[in-house]
Design a protein around this motif. Sequence first.
Motif, PDB file in Angstrom:
ATOM      1  N   GLU A 119     -42.387  45.642 -67.769  1.00 32.43           N
ATOM      2  CA  GLU A 119     -41.815  45.539 -66.434  1.00 32.43           C
ATOM      3  C   GLU A 119     -40.511  44.747 -66.482  1.00 32.43           C
ATOM      4  O   GLU A 119     -40.443  43.674 -67.057  1.00 32.43           O
ATOM      5  N   LYS A 128     -33.011  50.833 -60.243  1.00 29.55           N
ATOM      6  CA  LYS A 128     -34.470  50.863 -60.154  1.00 29.55           C
ATOM      7  C   LYS A 128     -35.047  52.264 -60.248  1.00 29.55           C
ATOM      8  O   LYS A 128     -36.023  52.489 -60.947  1.00 29.55           O
ATOM      9  N   SER A 132     -37.807  53.655 -63.287  1.00 25.55           N
ATOM     10  CA  SER A 132     -39.164  53.580 -62.748  1.00 25.55           C
ATOM     11  C   SER A 132     -39.970  54.811 -63.140  1.00 25.55           C
ATOM     12  O   SER A 132     -39.456  55.920 -63.177  1.00 25.55           O
ATOM     13  N   LYS A 137     -42.414  50.649 -60.277  1.00 28.60           N
ATOM     14  CA  LYS A 137     -41.804  49.419 -60.775  1.00 28.60           C
ATOM     15  C   LYS A 137     -40.903  49.769 -61.956  1.00 28.60           C
ATOM     16  O   LYS A 137     -41.295  50.533 -62.833  1.00 28.60           O
TER      17      LYS A 137
END
Length: 152
Positions: A119, A128, A132, A137
């Motif tokens: 992560e 992002k 992801s 996440k």
Amino acid sequence: MNKPLFMHIVDRLSNDVQFFRQKKKDALGKLGISSLQKCTAAIRVLAYGTAADTVDEYLRLGESTTRKCLENFVEGIINLFGDEYLRRPTSADLQRLLDIGEYRGFPGMIGSINCMHWEWKNCPTAWKGQYSLGSGKPTIVLEAVASYDLWI
């Protein structure tokens, strides 16, 4: 990164790359930014994926100085360590690893590799979606290659 490895990198950079040598800042002989500060700034920005201005309070460096540290650090690492660590293995390297693997009971094994999604806590907002998976996440792939003779 362990301290002896970090200090080895700092030592090599400060000896071989002019930018990393500590210089006199003014006519009174006051010293400027140390090699440790410069290397720590570069490694922190690389490790945490943060902007150059995030080390200003911790290391007392401005954004432009941190950016110069990062650029010189990357160039220095490539120039000083690239031939040894950033290259494809030679036939002799592969044969040596195969021989050692066979001796240790793992015939045909060159090394051990493992990958995991880690992560990325400080992923820039704009990236992002690009980093992801199903969880939503952001993650980066951490790939580790192990050999008995890696310098620790």
